[in-house]
Design a protein around this motif. Structure first.
Motif, PDB file in Angstrom:
ATOM      1  N   LEU A 182     -10.515   6.860  -0.912  1.00  0.00           N
ATOM      2  CA  LEU A 182      -9.471   6.389  -1.819  1.00  0.00           C
ATOM      3  C   LEU A 182      -8.176   7.175  -1.648  1.00  0.00           C
ATOM      4  CD1 LEU A 182     -11.461   5.751  -5.141  1.00  0.00           C
ATOM      5  CD2 LEU A 182     -10.472   4.048  -3.594  1.00  0.00           C
ATOM      6  N   SER A 183      -8.286   8.425  -1.236  1.00  0.00           N
ATOM      7  CA  SER A 183      -7.085   9.247  -1.051  1.00  0.00           C
ATOM      8  C   SER A 183      -6.167   8.671   0.020  1.00  0.00           C
ATOM      9  CB  SER A 183      -7.475  10.685  -0.691  1.00  0.00           C
ATOM     10  OG  SER A 183      -8.140  10.726   0.572  1.00  0.00           O
ATOM     11  N   TRP A 184      -6.726   7.873   0.934  1.00  0.00           N
ATOM     12  CA  TRP A 184      -5.894   7.284   1.990  1.00  0.00           C
ATOM     13  C   TRP A 184      -4.836   6.333   1.407  1.00  0.00           C
ATOM     14  CZ3 TRP A 184      -8.369   6.104   7.382  1.00  0.00           C
ATOM     15  CH2 TRP A 184      -8.980   7.275   7.870  1.00  0.00           C
ATOM     16  N   LEU A 185      -5.098   5.785   0.223  1.00  0.00           N
ATOM     17  CA  LEU A 185      -4.133   4.887  -0.407  1.00  0.00           C
ATOM     18  C   LEU A 185      -2.854   5.621  -0.807  1.00  0.00           C
ATOM     19  CD1 LEU A 185      -6.522   2.779  -2.684  1.00  0.00           C
ATOM     20  CD2 LEU A 185      -5.547   2.132  -0.471  1.00  0.00           C
ATOM     21  N   LEU A 186      -2.928   6.949  -0.919  1.00  0.00           N
ATOM     22  CA  LEU A 186      -1.738   7.729  -1.268  1.00  0.00           C
ATOM     23  C   LEU A 186      -0.674   7.676  -0.171  1.00  0.00           C
ATOM     24  CD1 LEU A 186      -3.422  10.905  -2.814  1.00  0.00           C
ATOM     25  CD2 LEU A 186      -2.337   9.011  -4.033  1.00  0.00           C
ATOM     26  N   VAL A 187      -1.089   7.252   1.020  1.00  0.00           N
ATOM     27  CA  VAL A 187      -0.128   7.119   2.119  1.00  0.00           C
ATOM     28  C   VAL A 187       0.944   6.088   1.775  1.00  0.00           C
ATOM     29  CG1 VAL A 187       0.134   6.346   4.511  1.00  0.00           C
ATOM     30  CG2 VAL A 187      -1.760   7.863   3.889  1.00  0.00           C
ATOM     31  N   VAL A 188       0.567   5.044   1.038  1.00  0.00           N
ATOM     32  CA  VAL A 188       1.503   3.952   0.725  1.00  0.00           C
ATOM     33  C   VAL A 188       2.695   4.440  -0.101  1.00  0.00           C
ATOM     34  CG1 VAL A 188       1.763   1.699  -0.377  1.00  0.00           C
ATOM     35  CG2 VAL A 188      -0.304   2.217   0.949  1.00  0.00           C
ATOM     36  N   PRO A 189       2.474   5.099  -1.267  1.00  0.00           N
ATOM     37  CA  PRO A 189       3.656   5.570  -2.010  1.00  0.00           C
ATOM     38  C   PRO A 189       4.421   6.662  -1.277  1.00  0.00           C
ATOM     39  CG  PRO A 189       1.634   6.344  -3.056  1.00  0.00           C
ATOM     40  CD  PRO A 189       1.239   5.332  -2.030  1.00  0.00           C
ATOM     41  N   ALA A 190       3.715   7.485  -0.499  1.00  0.00           N
ATOM     42  CA  ALA A 190       4.397   8.543   0.257  1.00  0.00           C
ATOM     43  C   ALA A 190       5.344   7.941   1.289  1.00  0.00           C
ATOM     44  CB  ALA A 190       3.370   9.452   0.930  1.00  0.00           C
ATOM     45  N   LEU A 191       4.882   6.932   2.016  1.00  0.00           N
ATOM     46  CA  LEU A 191       5.739   6.294   3.018  1.00  0.00           C
ATOM     47  C   LEU A 191       6.864   5.497   2.359  1.00  0.00           C
ATOM     48  CD1 LEU A 191       3.315   4.991   5.811  1.00  0.00           C
ATOM     49  CD2 LEU A 191       4.857   6.961   5.862  1.00  0.00           C
ATOM     50  N   ALA A 192       6.593   4.893   1.202  1.00  0.00           N
ATOM     51  CA  ALA A 192       7.633   4.149   0.499  1.00  0.00           C
ATOM     52  C   ALA A 192       8.768   5.087   0.085  1.00  0.00           C
ATOM     53  CB  ALA A 192       7.049   3.446  -0.725  1.00  0.00           C
ATOM     54  N   MET A 193       8.412   6.255  -0.437  1.00  0.00           N
ATOM     55  CA  MET A 193       9.440   7.220  -0.833  1.00  0.00           C
ATOM     56  C   MET A 193      10.183   7.752   0.385  1.00  0.00           C
ATOM     57  SD  MET A 193       7.781   9.351  -4.032  1.00  0.00           S
ATOM     58  CE  MET A 193       6.231   9.757  -3.221  1.00  0.00           C
ATOM     59  N   GLN A 194       9.464   7.990   1.469  1.00  0.00           N
ATOM     60  CA  GLN A 194      10.141   8.475   2.672  1.00  0.00           C
ATOM     61  C   GLN A 194      11.087   7.414   3.230  1.00  0.00           C
ATOM     62  OE1 GLN A 194       7.621   9.607   5.970  1.00  0.00           O
ATOM     63  NE2 GLN A 194       9.279  10.680   7.011  1.00  0.00           N
ATOM     64  N   PHE A 195      10.705   6.143   3.143  1.00  0.00           N
ATOM     65  CA  PHE A 195      11.581   5.076   3.617  1.00  0.00           C
ATOM     66  C   PHE A 195      12.882   5.035   2.810  1.00  0.00           C
ATOM     67  CE2 PHE A 195      13.005   0.642   2.983  1.00  0.00           C
ATOM     68  CZ  PHE A 195      13.489   0.399   4.264  1.00  0.00           C
ATOM     69  N   VAL A 196      12.791   5.174   1.488  1.00  0.00           N
ATOM     70  CA  VAL A 196      13.996   5.189   0.653  1.00  0.00           C
ATOM     71  C   VAL A 196      14.864   6.394   1.015  1.00  0.00           C
ATOM     72  CG1 VAL A 196      14.867   5.379  -1.709  1.00  0.00           C
ATOM     73  CG2 VAL A 196      12.884   3.941  -1.234  1.00  0.00           C
TER      74      VAL A 196
END
Length: 309
Positions: A182-196
């Protein structure tokens, strides 16, 4: 209308116009005319940008496809290039300089590959942002559209390239003992913030690069320094254990290090929360919102000057 002159001839006269005596700005206001290329209000600009969302996506896809169109391996280089970089860094820093201290081999290799891939995402976005206006002057001068579309589309292009690379990254993580959780799902918000964050930085560099093309020659040196200061190849707390604590804090809280560590924490089983600075998610969100907003407003302020001169 006509008048009779003293010798019996006719002279034509023009009736006075209602526009007589009006300045150019008053005439423009009277007839609803706008200055060509004038900067719209901030919220109107955001609406225009949203209206061009399909163009932004299509432009980023076209650029991504064309990037390796001349190479025989084509889009495979999207994955091979950062992977080769990771192999070189492992040879130099992992084996020769032993920067893996404090980590086992099963942790260090996915740690290094993650760092290289995530830093490349920011590096490529910044480098593309610098040239996004100056390198596309023909498009800027020929068509009317919100100019922020260009740096944002280049950041989106780099995000799509990273998503291809993530396939390799996930395979490397599983190859060294980190399996889906489940921790792998944390990649999504991390990449979203990095994209912004990347988009805001690309917008800043786009405005600066539009007036100073030589900035593109300087940026590789700046990005290389940033890479070495961000812990791509080593753990900052471990490597700086004998240095004043404030140095490690400054390096750990720099945005690229924050996003790298969040994704490492999400994917690598042996990389626990003890490796992360305090309030890491709040800091990551703050970097994204501040740089994203400041970059957007900074770019918008010069909207009417892009492509002129």
């Amino acid at each position: 209308m006509s008048d009779t002159t003293h010798d019996g001839g006719l002279a034509l006269s023009t009736p006075p116009s209602a526009d007589d005596g009006l300045s150019a700005s008053q005439l423009a206001a009277k007839y609803g005319l706008d200055v060509s290329g004038a900067r719209p209000g901030l919220f109107a600009y955001i609406r225009q940008l949203w209206g061009r969302r399909h163009f932004i996506l299509a432009f980023s896809r076209a650029k991504l496809t064309a990037q390796y169109s001349q190479a025989k391996l084509g889009q495979v280089w999207q994955v091979v290039t950062p992977l080769l970089n990771a192999m070189v860094y492992f040879l130099i820093f992992g084996l020769i300089l032993n920067t893996k201290r404090g980590m086992t081999q099963d942790v260090f290799i996915p740690f290094l590959v993650t760092g290289v891939f995530v830093f490349t995402f920011t590096q490529s976005s910044v480098m593309a942002g610098v040239k996004s206006i100056s390198g596309n002057l023909g498009l800027v001068r020929a068509l009317h559209f919100p100019r922020a579309s260009l740096p944002i589309s280049f950041s989106l292009q780099q995000l799509q390239q990273l998503l291809f690379s993530m396939i390799v990254l996930l395979a490397v993580a599983m190859g060294f003992g980190s399996y889906p959780a489940l921790s792998w799902l944390l990649v999504v918000p991390a990449l979203a913030m990095q994209f912004v964050f990347n988009s805001g930085l690309a917008l800043i560099m786009a405005r600066m690069g539009s007036k100073t093309p030589d900035l593109a020659q300087l940026m590789p040196f700046i990005m290389r320094t940033w890479m070495y200061a961000s812990g791509v190849m080593f753990s900052i707390p471990v490597m700086l254990a004998d240095k004043p604590q404030w140095i490690a804090n400054v390096l750990q809280y720099n945005p690229v290090a924050i996003y790298m560590d969040l994704i490492r924490f999400a994917l690598i089983d042996g990389y626990g929360s003890e490796n992360l600075p305090s309030h890491v998610w709040a800091v990551a969100l703050a970097w994204a919102l501040v740089v994203g907003a400041v970059g957007f407003v900074y770019f918008w302020k010069a909207e009417e000057r892009y492509g002129r001169g």
